[in-house]
Design a protein around this motif. Structure first.
Motif, PDB file in Angstrom:
ATOM      1  N   LYS A  87      63.779 -13.108 -70.311  1.00  0.00           N
ATOM      2  CA  LYS A  87      64.931 -13.641 -69.577  1.00  0.00           C
ATOM      3  C   LYS A  87      65.793 -12.517 -69.017  1.00  0.00           C
ATOM      4  O   LYS A  87      66.376 -12.641 -67.944  1.00  0.00           O
ATOM      5  N   ALA A  88      65.860 -11.417 -69.778  1.00  0.00           N
ATOM      6  CA  ALA A  88      66.666 -10.277 -69.340  1.00  0.00           C
ATOM      7  C   ALA A  88      65.932  -9.399 -68.329  1.00  0.00           C
ATOM      8  O   ALA A  88      66.499  -8.437 -67.818  1.00  0.00           O
ATOM      9  N   GLU A 147      74.910  -6.327 -72.307  1.00  0.00           N
ATOM     10  CA  GLU A 147      74.756  -7.450 -71.376  1.00  0.00           C
ATOM     11  C   GLU A 147      73.490  -8.250 -71.678  1.00  0.00           C
ATOM     12  O   GLU A 147      73.500  -9.486 -71.644  1.00  0.00           O
ATOM     13  N   ASP A 148      72.398  -7.546 -71.962  1.00  0.00           N
ATOM     14  CA  ASP A 148      71.141  -8.236 -72.265  1.00  0.00           C
ATOM     15  C   ASP A 148      71.217  -8.961 -73.606  1.00  0.00           C
ATOM     16  O   ASP A 148      70.718 -10.086 -73.746  1.00  0.00           O
ATOM     17  N   ASP A 149      71.831  -8.320 -74.602  1.00  0.00           N
ATOM     18  CA  ASP A 149      71.922  -8.933 -75.927  1.00  0.00           C
ATOM     19  C   ASP A 149      72.779 -10.193 -75.912  1.00  0.00           C
ATOM     20  O   ASP A 149      72.590 -11.093 -76.745  1.00  0.00           O
ATOM     21  N   ALA A 150      73.711 -10.262 -74.976  1.00  0.00           N
ATOM     22  CA  ALA A 150      74.565 -11.447 -74.879  1.00  0.00           C
ATOM     23  C   ALA A 150      73.762 -12.695 -74.520  1.00  0.00           C
ATOM     24  O   ALA A 150      74.221 -13.821 -74.744  1.00  0.00           O
ATOM     25  N   LEU A 151      72.544 -12.507 -73.998  1.00  0.00           N
ATOM     26  CA  LEU A 151      71.698 -13.641 -73.620  1.00  0.00           C
ATOM     27  C   LEU A 151      70.943 -14.224 -74.802  1.00  0.00           C
ATOM     28  O   LEU A 151      70.391 -15.320 -74.708  1.00  0.00           O
ATOM     29  N   THR A 152      70.889 -13.482 -75.915  1.00  0.00           N
ATOM     30  CA  THR A 152      70.151 -13.929 -77.097  1.00  0.00           C
ATOM     31  C   THR A 152      71.123 -14.061 -78.264  1.00  0.00           C
ATOM     32  O   THR A 152      71.727 -13.062 -78.672  1.00  0.00           O
ATOM     33  N   GLY A 170      63.699 -13.722 -75.179  1.00  0.00           N
ATOM     34  CA  GLY A 170      64.981 -13.236 -74.667  1.00  0.00           C
ATOM     35  C   GLY A 170      64.821 -12.038 -73.758  1.00  0.00           C
ATOM     36  O   GLY A 170      65.543 -11.900 -72.755  1.00  0.00           O
ATOM     37  N   ASP A 171      63.871 -11.164 -74.075  1.00  0.00           N
ATOM     38  CA  ASP A 171      63.653  -9.974 -73.248  1.00  0.00           C
ATOM     39  C   ASP A 171      63.103 -10.341 -71.872  1.00  0.00           C
ATOM     40  O   ASP A 171      63.441  -9.703 -70.866  1.00  0.00           O
ATOM     41  N   CYS A 226      73.317 -11.100 -80.030  1.00  0.00           N
ATOM     42  CA  CYS A 226      74.748 -11.054 -79.723  1.00  0.00           C
ATOM     43  C   CYS A 226      75.580 -10.959 -80.992  1.00  0.00           C
ATOM     44  O   CYS A 226      76.586 -10.244 -81.040  1.00  0.00           O
TER      45      CYS A 226
END
Length: 269
Positions: free
Chosen positions: A157-158, A27-32, A154-155, A36
């Protein structure tokens, strides 16, 4: 053939660490975007259930191989797998606890691999393994903080709260520098006091580093930020060290076990 067992068990353990991390971080990786693309769970190429099933299958294989390498190695291997799981598992997520993150990373992806290999062959006194252990442990800790700095936007943001997110870039950079200094001191002790490897290994690392770094220097863009420039030089150094140390430690094993077998096979033919 113990060497093959150690390599296989450690490879599977490291694979498990990365696989379960992809499952838990989907889920977190999908933000970067770049995360992703390399995470099949985040990219929806693989379901979380399938990813988790495959991860634990790899962990079981690693545990099975560790069990053949002696009690101490098996115990260290189980600790490796446990830390690898807790590092990413969301109810605990050691990677999201400042200072604990890089410390456990150093154990999980370098220190414990070294110790499993070392104690599989030689339960040596503390002074014989502590400096090489610290050498690779500190480099791994540096690598974890480097990754945190690289992925910081990105981190944040997560909502992650790892060391770089808590300390900020300047303090984290100083901590990275301290790890490198400790790694250099430990490396000097390993090479010149304990003499774990021959002196020619250092020269080979130096020569290979120059060869591998040259393309990076040619391609480098001087408007890159500091993290991007560091990354351009880190991989060549890693490759050079891996090749040199691999040559040093694997050749005696090959001459003792593989070459006689090949000679006997040739006689049969």
């Amino acid at each position: 053939w113990k060497l093959i067992g150690v390599l296989l068990a450690n490879w599977l353990a490291v694979a498990f660490a990365f696989m379960i991390n992809d499952v838990e971080d989907a889920e977190d990786d999908a933000l970067t975007p770049h995360k992703c693309r390399r995470n099949p769970i985040a990219a929806r190429d693989l379901s979380p259930f399938t990813g988790r099933l495959m991860s634990f299958g790899v962990a079981a294989g690693s545990a099975l191989v560790y069990s053949t390498l002696g009690k101490t190695t098996f115990l260290l291997g189980m600790i490796t797998l446990l830390i690898s799981f807790l590092y990413s598992w969301k109810p605990v997520r050691l990677k999201n606890i400042a200072f604990v993150d890089f410390f456990t990373h150093g154990f999980m992806l370098s220190g414990l691999q070294f110790l499993t290999g070392y104690f599989a062959f030689d339960p040596a006194p503390f002074v014989h393994w502590i400096f090489p252990f610290l050498f690779i442990f500190c480099i791994s800790c540096y690598g974890e903080m480097f990754n945190e700095m690289r992925d910081l936007d990105g981190d944040l943001k997560a909502g992650l709260k790892h060391t770089a997110a808590v300390l900020g870039t300047k303090v984290t950079a100083r901590l990275m520098g301290a790890m490198i200094v400790l790694a250099v001191i430990s490396g000097i002790m390993t090479a010149f006091v304990i003499r774990l490897f021959a002196f020619w290994v250092l020269w080979l690392v130096f020569v290979l580093s120059l060869i591998f770094i040259l393309p990076a220097v040619i391609r480098i863009r001087w408007n890159q930020n500091g993290i991007a420039m560091q990354e351009s030089f880190q991989k060549p150094l890693e490759y050079a060290a891996a090749i040199a140390l691999g040559r040093h430690f694997s050749w005696p094993w090959a001459t003792q076990h593989v070459l006689p077998w090949l000679a006997a096979f040739r006689l049969l033919i």
